[in-house]
Design a protein around this motif. Structure first.
Motif, PDB file in Angstrom:
ATOM      1  N   SER A  51       0.834  -1.198   0.000  1.00  0.00           N
ATOM      2  CA  SER A  51       0.000   0.000   0.000  1.00  0.00           C
ATOM      3  C   SER A  51       0.872   1.251   0.000  1.00  0.00           C
ATOM      4  O   SER A  51       2.052   1.206   0.379  1.00  0.00           O
ATOM      5  CB  SER A  51      -0.906  -0.002   1.234  1.00  0.00           C
ATOM      6  OG  SER A  51      -0.139   0.234   2.405  1.00  0.00           O
ATOM      7  N   ASP A  53       0.932   3.593   2.046  1.00  0.00           N
ATOM      8  CA  ASP A  53       1.385   3.915   3.408  1.00  0.00           C
ATOM      9  C   ASP A  53       2.719   3.274   3.742  1.00  0.00           C
ATOM     10  O   ASP A  53       3.396   3.698   4.681  1.00  0.00           O
ATOM     11  CB  ASP A  53       0.342   3.465   4.424  1.00  0.00           C
ATOM     12  CG  ASP A  53      -0.955   4.248   4.329  1.00  0.00           C
ATOM     13  OD1 ASP A  53      -0.913   5.382   3.808  1.00  0.00           O
ATOM     14  OD2 ASP A  53      -2.003   3.747   4.765  1.00  0.00           O
ATOM     15  N   GLY A  56       5.677   5.901   3.414  1.00  0.00           N
ATOM     16  CA  GLY A  56       5.800   6.995   4.364  1.00  0.00           C
ATOM     17  C   GLY A  56       6.055   8.317   3.682  1.00  0.00           C
ATOM     18  O   GLY A  56       6.060   8.421   2.446  1.00  0.00           O
ATOM     19  N   LEU A 354       2.795   8.691  12.505  1.00  0.00           N
ATOM     20  CA  LEU A 354       2.626   7.816  11.338  1.00  0.00           C
ATOM     21  C   LEU A 354       3.264   6.451  11.576  1.00  0.00           C
ATOM     22  O   LEU A 354       2.704   5.420  11.194  1.00  0.00           O
ATOM     23  CB  LEU A 354       3.241   8.474  10.102  1.00  0.00           C
ATOM     24  CG  LEU A 354       2.538   9.714   9.552  1.00  0.00           C
ATOM     25  CD1 LEU A 354       3.359  10.337   8.429  1.00  0.00           C
ATOM     26  CD2 LEU A 354       1.141   9.362   9.054  1.00  0.00           C
ATOM     27  N   ARG A 358       1.168   2.998  11.623  1.00  0.00           N
ATOM     28  CA  ARG A 358       1.537   1.921  10.699  1.00  0.00           C
ATOM     29  C   ARG A 358       1.830   0.637  11.465  1.00  0.00           C
ATOM     30  O   ARG A 358       1.459  -0.453  11.028  1.00  0.00           O
ATOM     31  CB  ARG A 358       2.758   2.353   9.882  1.00  0.00           C
ATOM     32  CG  ARG A 358       3.166   1.360   8.806  1.00  0.00           C
ATOM     33  CD  ARG A 358       2.106   1.191   7.757  1.00  0.00           C
ATOM     34  NE  ARG A 358       2.551   0.294   6.691  1.00  0.00           N
ATOM     35  CZ  ARG A 358       1.757  -0.224   5.782  1.00  0.00           C
ATOM     36  NH1 ARG A 358       0.459   0.058   5.782  1.00  0.00           N
ATOM     37  NH2 ARG A 358       2.227  -1.021   4.842  1.00  0.00           N
ATOM     38  N   ASP A 361      -1.426  -0.918  12.377  1.00  0.00           N
ATOM     39  CA  ASP A 361      -2.061  -1.531  11.206  1.00  0.00           C
ATOM     40  C   ASP A 361      -1.423  -2.880  10.888  1.00  0.00           C
ATOM     41  O   ASP A 361      -2.122  -3.871  10.623  1.00  0.00           O
ATOM     42  CB  ASP A 361      -1.952  -0.606   9.994  1.00  0.00           C
ATOM     43  CG  ASP A 361      -2.814   0.643  10.122  1.00  0.00           C
ATOM     44  OD1 ASP A 361      -3.734   0.631  10.960  1.00  0.00           O
ATOM     45  OD2 ASP A 361      -2.556   1.622   9.398  1.00  0.00           O
TER      46      ASP A 361
END
Length: 506
Positions: A51, A53, A56, A354, A358, A361
């Protein structure tokens, strides 16, 4: 007439009815099939690791570093850092400077010939070096390219002493004699003998790992000399207590995507004893026994978790006892926050958020039990159970079931324990060695108590290695040898100090 035409010319009516019914059924089946496909057959799901993400925030036009030397200091969360290096190198097919066993000759000063496959200075391109060693710059430079990025990590010496005491209680004679860390802190000299192997774990362990003399009498001049030697070589010193911020600084220094520095804490010890009577459920030598290697008769009985409680006065005594480590920590902690000042506090807070998001997730996708580390015996896959050593339980993780192959492999890399990961990388780089039957391989390894892992080898001709048992000793440099910055070492009160052109610093 119509009936006559249909019956006489075009066939009986029942045949037409059957034909129309067949066409209706076929049409309905096709229609239902389209609906079924649309509602149930989805395109192949993309892995969370692919993805946007995963990259970064933008790093600009920099190029990722691939020549990296990490000095893996003890009890500083360095196993988690090494996992990141393993993952990155594994994913990008880089060559590791791997040890013959599990450490690069530790606690002896590093020698280039301890690297598996080494054939002379720069005969082979090695990209990443990160296993435990006692740093020796001149020898490291024989292995690693000139543009190598050097970095390491430090920790408050009081917290480091707590972890070291728990982990090396049965290994370091100085710790073994004390009932608890507080008793040791009250009078370290009562328990400490610098001549005994493995006692380096009990005093100035950071200083020792950087290749310096941990038994030298403290002086500000000598401390500053060591600081200067470290600054000249290491471009970044991370701080264990600020691990998330450290990862952001490391990411920018190496020009790596965000996922490369997202982590699950590895080699973490259980903070509280289990309900089974407060006994640390570990069997010293379990891993060796599983590999077919006995350690002094095999398994020994598990013991109680050591007492690590400290008073404020005892904490201060530990700082004085580990004066060189305390100096390093104060100095490079200040440098660390100066780096954050230059980076920008607002930007740092944004990127740390972030990073944590992450991590949450990935934990949700990868890990069972909500991402919480679990005791090794609860991990169903024996191949990812962390090695148990010392008097506390070392925790690990379980993967979520049902992951697609791509996601499972990426998740597995994040939780694979250090020893097993080293073996995986070793098998990729040296498949000819791993063609040997596993039983014969296990006989080549000695898994020593206290987390010291090294291949048992006879000393090379002309070289006498004393003071250690199976490479696990606490031997210091011999008088007349040189430290890694080139200063000759001389003995002073059973310890070693450096001799310089303008005299000795004591």
């Amino acid at each position: 007439m119509l009936r006559w035409l249909v019956c006489g010319r075009l066939g009986p009516v029942w045949m037409w009815k059957a034909l129309l019914l067949f066409l209706a059924i076929a049409f309905a089946g096709q229609l239902l099939g389209v609906i079924f496909n649309k509602s149930n057959v989805q395109p192949a799901a993309r892995s969370i690791f692919s993805s946007p993400d995963a990259q970064g925030p933008s790093l600009g036009s920099c190029r990722p570093h691939t020549h990296i030397m990490f000095l893996k200091t003890h009890k500083t969360a360095s196993s988690t850092v090494l996992n990141m290096l393993y993952r990155f190198g594994d994913e990008h097919s880089l060559r590791f400077a791997l040890p013959l066993g599990y450490q690069l000759g530790y606690p002896l000063p590093f020698n280039a010939h301890r690297v598996k496959g080494y054939r002379g200075p720069r005969a082979i391109e090695f990209h990443i070096m990160g296993n435990h060693m006692r740093f020796n710059k001149l020898e490291v430079e024989k292995v690693m390219p000139a543009d190598t990025f050097y970095f390491s990590i430090i920790r408050d010496p009081v917290a480091l002493a707590e972890s070291s005491f728990a982990y090396y209680k049965e290994v370091a004679p100085a710790f073994r004699k004390a009932k608890g860390l507080g008793e040791f802190a009250d009078d370290p000299k009562k328990f400490y003998d610098p001549r005994l192997r493995n006692n380096h774990y009990a005093r100035n362990l950071l200083w020792f790992d950087f290749g310096l003399d941990n038994n030298a009498n403290f002086s500000l001049a000598l401390a500053r000399l060591g600081e200067d030697m470290i600054r000249r070589t290491f471009k970044l010193i991370l701080v264990s207590e600020y691990f998330d911020q450290s990862m952001i600084l490391l990411r920018h220094a190496l020009c790596w995507p965000l996922d490369s520095v997202v982590f699950f804490s590895l080699n973490a010890r259980q903070q509280k004893p289990s309900s089974a009577g407060g006994v640390a459920g570990t069997w010293v030598g379990k891993a060796a026994a599983a590999a077919g290697v006995g350690i002094r008769g095999g398994l020994v009985q598990a013991k109680m978790v050591p007492n690590l409680s400290l008073t404020p006065e005892q904490r201060e005594k530990l700082r004085q006892w580990n004066a060189f480590d305390w100096y390093l920590y104060k100095t490079f902690n200040k440098t660390f926050w100066e780096e954050i000042d230059k980076f920008g506090h607002a930007q740092m807070e944004k990127e740390v958020r972030l990073l944590r998001m992450r991590r949450e997730d990935l934990a949700r996708v990868c890990l069972r039990d909500g991402g919480k580390p679990v005791e090794a015996h609860r991990i169903r896959d024996k191949n990812i159970r962390p090695f148990q050593s010392g008097l506390v339980k070392i925790l690990g993780y379980e993967l979520q079931p049902g992951l697609d192959n791509t996601t499972r492999m990426s998740c597995l890399r994040m939780i694979r324990p250090e020893i097993q990961y080293k073996d995986v990388l070793d098998s990729k780089q040296f498949p000819q060695f791993h063609a040997i039957p596993a039983q014969q391989q296990s006989q080549r390894l000695l898994v020593a108590v206290g987390g010291t892992f090294i291949k048992q080898e006879p000393p090379r001709k002309g070289r006498k290695e004393t003071g250690g048992e199976a490479g696990a000793g606490g031997r210091t440099l011999d008088e007349g040898m040189k430290d890694w910055e080139g200063s000759r070492l001389v003995r002073n009160n059973q310890t070693l100090v450096r001799e310089h052109e303008k005299g000795r610093l004591r």
